[in-house]
Design an enzyme around this catalytic site. Structure first.
Site, short mmCIF file in Angstrom:
data_model
loop_
_atom_site.label_atom_id
_atom_site.label_comp_id
_atom_site.label_asym_id
_atom_site.label_seq_id
_atom_site.Cartn_x
_atom_site.Cartn_y
_atom_site.Cartn_z
N LYS A 83 5.94 1.65 -4.44
CA LYS A 83 6.13 2.48 -3.30
C LYS A 83 7.38 3.24 -3.69
O LYS A 83 8.02 3.12 -4.33
CB LYS A 83 6.54 1.43 -2.25
CG LYS A 83 6.92 2.00 -0.80
CD LYS A 83 7.38 0.97 0.15
CE LYS A 83 7.79 1.42 1.61
NZ LYS A 83 7.96 0.37 2.50
N SER A 115 4.90 0.73 6.74
CA SER A 115 5.31 1.82 6.02
C SER A 115 4.79 1.72 4.51
O SER A 115 4.62 2.79 4.26
CB SER A 115 6.79 1.94 6.02
OG SER A 115 7.33 1.11 5.27
N SER A 135 6.41 -4.23 7.00
CA SER A 135 6.05 -3.09 6.16
C SER A 135 4.92 -3.47 5.15
O SER A 135 4.38 -2.75 4.41
CB SER A 135 7.01 -1.94 5.65
OG SER A 135 7.15 -1.27 6.80
N1 GLN Z 1 7.34 -0.64 11.26
C1 GLN Z 1 8.69 -1.09 11.38
C2 GLN Z 1 9.78 0.14 11.69
O1 GLN Z 1 9.17 1.19 11.79
C3 GLN Z 1 9.06 -2.05 10.29
C4 GLN Z 1 9.12 -0.94 9.22
C5 GLN Z 1 9.35 -1.94 7.67
O2 GLN Z 1 9.08 -2.80 7.34
N2 GLN Z 1 9.95 -0.86 6.59
O3 GLN Z 1 10.83 -0.33 11.47
#
Ligand code: GLN
Length: 523
Positions: free
Chosen positions: A82, A157, A181
């Site tokens: 990532k 994400s 994410s």
């Molecule tokens: N979707 C969640 C957020 O936007 C989790 C994101 C994540 O785990 N990085 O905060």
């Protein structure tokens, strides 16, 4: 070995192929890069390709094979990271204009460990900007498409990390998970995604979002692959004081089965509003399968879990606000050149460097931490956090793991969820696990009866007992005959839902790398 392209090989098959001299690591790298070249024009999972680094890693593995040395855990395995993970000499953009020009001067521990374990680093993967989001739509560098349906999001994400595995472009990828994410995109793309217990994997060199919530973990096609990746990346790192020592071999008890194991189910989760019926039925089928495997299902309550979302959207933005303050255009980040004063430079650089979701989180965090507001929100959110952590601790006195849905629905279309708060609901089942710090894995359990898209269940374990999760996952996985590669990208080569059927599949793989493909059927 059956006729299978590199795309469908598992970590164990790659190792065996190297030991048997069926292919070299150099050929694996060549093949993986050629597959990316073909497929990523559609999927757009990669932001940067690191072919030189992949070949260098391959040469090291091939030298070990020639010397007869013991091969490390991920020898010859195509891996990718990532884009919030630093890797010396590569860009680390975090999916943001703010870091578009940033080149890492060092390597994150998780990246270093995966490469030291013999992985072939193919490149850096697209993500929601600074990991804020559930669809990868907030990336400044374009959407990543779900390999199962190119009109749909891969989740987020870590959308690039999930899509790269589902499209057969990498065998193992790493992602990060602050509220879901890893697990949510794994579920959307039909692959396995594992968020370890907080403290299992070093975050040194991973750009921070919410430091008390962030955790790094692997994606793979199978539970066994993910277990090997965990063996490579977990453990104490003096550079991250939250990381912990532990001696577990995550591959050791995968085939022990779950006879007699007590598995918690949370009826309230299936009754929550907004959960689609195909998610409920896939989860119930998974429960039936667990019982068939000899597990004892135990109904449990997590009375405070419904407050997790509220606590997360206080704690997360506060920590993000603090972590992102370093991007001031002086030390790091985009610099707006025609500012007249220093203050204007800060303001303009941050206003132009960050996208709308990042700005929303920063504003929210800044407000929530201001005096008077802090006492009303931040402090209670931390109290809620303690209650949720205690809920899980109590539940794990009665059960060895808990199984829930991952997401209230399958992958949605681009632009379909425009309201940020509706998007936040994507993580209604994953967030409480980050709040409590436990480990959780998304395991594909078939295709939705309405959408025809992949659906995962979430397997949660007691803190630092992540091996329980893998054991349940390996047993449950055996009930499903699913190809983890999306249809258009699998060896069967059959593409569902698109007319522009490209020439992927086994024939392509054998064109590209005959050595990795022999007679027989698809995996
Ligand atoms: N979707 C969640 C957020 O936007 C989790 C994101 C994540 O785990 N990085 O905060």
């Amino acid at each position: 070995m059956t006729r299978s392209s590199l795309s469908s090989l598992t970590v164990a098959q790659i190792r065996q192929g190297l030991l048997n001299g069926e292919f070299s690591a150099h050929e694996l790298a060549q093949c993986a890069l050629a597959i990316i070249d073909q497929r990523d024009t559609q999927v757009h999972a990669f932001l940067e390709i690191t072919d030189t680094l992949a070949y260098q890693a391959a040469d090291r593995v091939d030298a070990m094979v020639v010397a007869g040395d013991q091969l490390p855990i991920l020898a010859g395995v195509p891996i990718a990271f990532k884009d919030n993970m630093n890797q010396l000499g590569t860009h680390t953009t975090c999916g943001s204009r703010m870091l578009e020009q940033y080149v890492a001067p060092f390597t994150a521990t998780c990246v270093a460990r995966a490469i030291e374990a013999g992985g072939l680093p193919l490149g850096k993967l697209n993500m929601d900007e600074f990991a804020f989001g559930s669809s990868t739509e907030t990336s400044a560098f374009g959407f990543t498409r779900n390999p199962w349906d190119l009109q749909r999001v891969p989740g987020g994400s870590s959308g690039g990390s999930a899509a790269a595995v589902a499209a057969g472009m990498a065998t193992i990828t790493l992602g990060s998970d602050t509220g879901g994410s890893i697990r949510q995109p794994a579920s959307f793309c039909g692959v396995v995604g594992f968020k370890p217990t907080y403290g299992m994997v070093s975050r040194y060199g991973v750009v921070a979002f919410g430091s008390s919530l962030d955790q790094v973990g692997p994606f793979g096609k199978t539970v066994a692959d993910v277990a090997e990746a965990l063996n490579a990346i977990t453990g104490r790192d003096p550079q991250d004081c939250t990381s912990q020592e532990h001696q577990t071999d995550f591959s050791a008890n995968l085939d022990q089965g779950i006879k007699g194991m007590r598995i918690g189910i949370v009826p309230a989760f299936l009754e929550a509003s907004g959960v689609e019926s195909e998610i409920i039925s896939a989860t119930k089928k998974a429960y039936e399968n667990l019982e068939r495997l000899g597990a004892k299902l135990v109904e449990i309550e997590l009375p405070n879990a419904n407050a997790a979302m509220s606590a997360y959207y206080v704690i997360g933005p506060c920590e993000a606000f603090s972590n992102l303050s370093r991007f001031d255009s002086i030390r790091y980040g985009y610099c707006h050149s025609d500012a007249a004063t220093l203050v204007e430079q800060y303001e303009q650089s941050r206003a132009h460097g960050f996208g709308p979701e990042a700005i929303r989180r920063i504003m929210l965090g800044s407000y929530l931490l201001s005096s008077g507001v802090y006492e009303r929100y931040y402090y209670p959110a931390q109290q809620v956090r303690t209650l949720i952590t205690e809920d899980y601790a109590r539940a794990f006195e009665r059960v060895e793991s808990i199984v829930t849905p991952v997401s209230p629905r399958a992958a949605f279309k681009f632009g379909e969820i425009a309201d940020p708060t509706a998007m936040y609901l994507s993580d209604m089942f994953t967030i409480s696990i980050n709040i409590a710090g436990n480990g959780g894995m998304s395991l594909p359990v078939g295709l939705g009866e309405t959408s025809g898209l992949p659906i995962g269940v979430q397997i949660i374990g007691p803190q630092f007992k992540d091996e329980n999760i893998l054991r349940v996952g390996a047993a449950l996985e055996s009930c499903y005959d699913i190809d983890r590669l999306a249809p258009g990208f699998s060896a069967a080569g059959q593409r569902r839902g698109y007319s522009d059927s490209p020439r992927f599949a086994a024939e392509l793989a054998s064109d590209l790398c005959p050595a990795a493909s022999t007679e027989g059927g698809a995996r």
